[in-house]
Design a protein around this motif. Structure first.
Motif, PDB file in Angstrom:
ATOM      1  N   ARG A  57       1.147  -1.051   0.223  1.00  0.00           N
ATOM      2  CA  ARG A  57      -0.135  -0.168  -0.020  1.00  0.00           C
ATOM      3  C   ARG A  57       0.611   1.190  -0.417  1.00  0.00           C
ATOM      4  N   VAL A  58       0.398   2.494  -0.827  1.00  0.00           N
ATOM      5  CA  VAL A  58       1.828   3.158  -1.597  1.00  0.00           C
ATOM      6  C   VAL A  58       1.443   4.292  -1.593  1.00  0.00           C
ATOM      7  N   ALA A  59       2.136   5.728  -2.051  1.00  0.00           N
ATOM      8  CA  ALA A  59       1.601   6.992  -2.263  1.00  0.00           C
ATOM      9  C   ALA A  59       2.259   6.990  -3.406  1.00  0.00           C
ATOM     10  N   LEU A  60       0.926   7.595  -4.491  1.00  0.00           N
ATOM     11  CA  LEU A  60       1.999   7.685  -5.855  1.00  0.00           C
ATOM     12  C   LEU A  60       1.643   8.864  -5.537  1.00  0.00           C
ATOM     13  N   LEU A  61       3.563   9.222  -6.585  1.00  0.00           N
ATOM     14  CA  LEU A  61       3.514  10.989  -6.213  1.00  0.00           C
ATOM     15  C   LEU A  61       3.693  10.978  -8.177  1.00  0.00           C
ATOM     16  N   ASP A  62       3.862  12.813  -7.840  1.00  0.00           N
ATOM     17  CA  ASP A  62       3.841  13.891  -9.180  1.00  0.00           C
ATOM     18  C   ASP A  62       4.773  13.793  -9.409  1.00  0.00           C
ATOM     19  N   ALA A  63       5.058  12.982 -10.513  1.00  0.00           N
ATOM     20  CA  ALA A  63       7.108  13.535 -10.857  1.00  0.00           C
ATOM     21  C   ALA A  63       6.822  14.734 -11.302  1.00  0.00           C
ATOM     22  N   LYS A  64       6.056  15.272 -11.591  1.00  0.00           N
ATOM     23  CA  LYS A  64       6.990  17.023 -12.470  1.00  0.00           C
ATOM     24  C   LYS A  64       6.477  17.307 -11.269  1.00  0.00           C
ATOM     25  N   ALA A  65       6.037  17.128 -10.185  1.00  0.00           N
ATOM     26  CA  ALA A  65       6.269  18.659  -9.364  1.00  0.00           C
ATOM     27  C   ALA A  65       7.226  17.940  -7.691  1.00  0.00           C
ATOM     28  N   LEU A  66       7.943  16.997  -8.219  1.00  0.00           N
ATOM     29  CA  LEU A  66       9.321  16.624  -7.678  1.00  0.00           C
ATOM     30  C   LEU A  66      10.446  17.091  -8.494  1.00  0.00           C
ATOM     31  N   GLY A  67      10.289  18.072  -9.865  1.00  0.00           N
ATOM     32  CA  GLY A  67      11.305  18.742 -10.442  1.00  0.00           C
ATOM     33  C   GLY A  67      11.581  17.301 -11.970  1.00  0.00           C
ATOM     34  N   LEU A  68      10.800  15.832 -11.775  1.00  0.00           N
ATOM     35  CA  LEU A  68      11.436  14.875 -12.641  1.00  0.00           C
ATOM     36  C   LEU A  68      10.640  14.872 -13.921  1.00  0.00           C
ATOM     37  N   THR A  69      10.336  16.075 -14.835  1.00  0.00           N
ATOM     38  CA  THR A  69       9.692  16.087 -15.526  1.00  0.00           C
ATOM     39  C   THR A  69      10.279  15.261 -16.534  1.00  0.00           C
ATOM     40  N   LEU A  70      11.046  14.407 -16.903  1.00  0.00           N
ATOM     41  CA  LEU A  70      11.345  14.136 -18.517  1.00  0.00           C
ATOM     42  C   LEU A  70      11.438  12.156 -17.595  1.00  0.00           C
ATOM     43  N   SER A  71       9.927  11.549 -18.377  1.00  0.00           N
ATOM     44  CA  SER A  71       9.990  10.229 -18.949  1.00  0.00           C
ATOM     45  C   SER A  71      10.547   9.368 -19.772  1.00  0.00           C
ATOM     46  N   VAL A  72      10.698   8.296 -19.778  1.00  0.00           N
ATOM     47  CA  VAL A  72      11.991   7.752 -20.486  1.00  0.00           C
ATOM     48  C   VAL A  72      11.821   6.719 -21.096  1.00  0.00           C
ATOM     49  N   PHE A  73      12.044   5.739 -22.092  1.00  0.00           N
ATOM     50  CA  PHE A  73      11.747   4.194 -21.624  1.00  0.00           C
ATOM     51  C   PHE A  73      13.698   4.275 -23.024  1.00  0.00           C
ATOM     52  N   MET A  74      13.997   3.328 -22.334  1.00  0.00           N
ATOM     53  CA  MET A  74      15.092   2.946 -23.004  1.00  0.00           C
ATOM     54  C   MET A  74      15.049   1.358 -23.474  1.00  0.00           C
ATOM     55  N   LEU A  75      15.424   1.419 -24.274  1.00  0.00           N
ATOM     56  CA  LEU A  75      15.390   0.411 -24.991  1.00  0.00           C
ATOM     57  C   LEU A  75      16.867  -0.533 -24.774  1.00  0.00           C
ATOM     58  N   ILE A  76      17.391  -2.140 -24.641  1.00  0.00           N
ATOM     59  CA  ILE A  76      18.573  -2.761 -24.330  1.00  0.00           C
ATOM     60  C   ILE A  76      18.424  -3.733 -25.477  1.00  0.00           C
ATOM     61  N   ARG A  77      19.835  -3.788 -25.684  1.00  0.00           N
ATOM     62  CA  ARG A  77      20.483  -5.140 -25.907  1.00  0.00           C
ATOM     63  C   ARG A  77      21.419  -5.402 -25.259  1.00  0.00           C
ATOM     64  N   ALA A  78      21.550  -6.564 -25.444  1.00  0.00           N
ATOM     65  CA  ALA A  78      22.336  -6.741 -23.958  1.00  0.00           C
ATOM     66  C   ALA A  78      23.995  -6.768 -24.593  1.00  0.00           C
ATOM     67  N   GLY A  79      24.753  -6.346 -23.501  1.00  0.00           N
ATOM     68  CA  GLY A  79      25.936  -6.582 -23.903  1.00  0.00           C
ATOM     69  C   GLY A  79      26.467  -7.917 -24.068  1.00  0.00           C
ATOM     70  N   ALA A  80      25.742  -8.747 -22.769  1.00  0.00           N
ATOM     71  CA  ALA A  80      26.263 -10.348 -23.023  1.00  0.00           C
ATOM     72  C   ALA A  80      24.950 -11.493 -22.269  1.00  0.00           C
ATOM     73  N   HIS A  81      24.449 -12.462 -22.111  1.00  0.00           N
ATOM     74  CA  HIS A  81      23.425 -13.032 -21.977  1.00  0.00           C
ATOM     75  C   HIS A  81      23.948 -14.398 -21.276  1.00  0.00           C
ATOM     76  N   SER A  82      24.588 -14.076 -20.527  1.00  0.00           N
ATOM     77  CA  SER A  82      25.073 -14.645 -18.852  1.00  0.00           C
ATOM     78  C   SER A  82      24.277 -14.691 -17.715  1.00  0.00           C
ATOM     79  N   PRO A  83      24.163 -16.116 -16.419  1.00  0.00           N
ATOM     80  CA  PRO A  83      23.990 -15.259 -15.929  1.00  0.00           C
ATOM     81  C   PRO A  83      24.501 -14.421 -14.961  1.00  0.00           C
ATOM     82  N   ASP A  84      25.266 -13.747 -14.573  1.00  0.00           N
ATOM     83  CA  ASP A  84      26.724 -13.303 -14.087  1.00  0.00           C
ATOM     84  C   ASP A  84      26.100 -11.584 -14.583  1.00  0.00           C
ATOM     85  N   TRP A  85      25.980 -11.501 -16.103  1.00  0.00           N
ATOM     86  CA  TRP A  85      25.689 -10.239 -16.834  1.00  0.00           C
ATOM     87  C   TRP A  85      24.130  -9.809 -16.046  1.00  0.00           C
TER      88      TRP A  85
END
Length: 156
Positions: A57-85
């Protein structure tokens, strides 16, 4: 399927629906809304928490009110696929509070990250910190221009 879902009845669904809208509602108010006694509602909520159906049970905060005005989605291709990575990548994303979610995906990309940052320079700092912790073959970023819908309530 979560075992609690199989045991959930319409009263549980009503409680969950109300809690997803406002989890600060008093037990008395919630009991009135779902037509059960205060104690019955409390027992049902406790049971759903203990089973893991209610994760938090949490409080949902307003990102813009906190100054976090940019929402970004990062699409990643892995450098490796090992369990360690994978372990290092998971640890890196969990350690960065700007990253709200990270998903391992099927298809052309390996991971999808959603983050909130102050601006493009702040995004670059996030990118630099992430790539310093784990080798990444390719990163593509898409910045949100308009938030059309973002929610947290699941259909019950």
């Amino acid at each position: 399927m979560h075992e609690s879902f199989e045991k959930m009845d319409t009263q549980d669904a009503k409680i969950l629906d109300e809690l997803q809208r406002d989890c600060t509602r008093s037990l008395d108010d919630l009991a009135d809304k779902v037509a059960l006694s205060r104690n019955a509602v409390w027992r049902r909520i406790k049971s759903m928490e203990e089973s893991g159906l209610i994760k938090a049970r949490v409080a949902l905060l307003d990102a813009k009110a906190l100054g976090l005005t940019l929402s970004v989605f990062m699409l990643i291709r892995a450098g490796a696929h090992s369990p360690d990575w994978q372990s290092r990548f998971s640890a890196a994303t969990r350690a960065m509070p700007e990253i709200l979610s990270a998903y391992r995906m099927t298809g052309d990309l390996d991971y999808l990250i959603h983050a909130h940052v102050r601006d493009v320079a702040d995004y670059d700092r996030l990118y630099q910190r992430l790539t310093a912790r784990v080798e990444i073959a390719d990163v593509s970023a898409s910045f949100v221009m308009e938030e059309i819908k973002e929610g947290t309530a699941l259909p019950v």
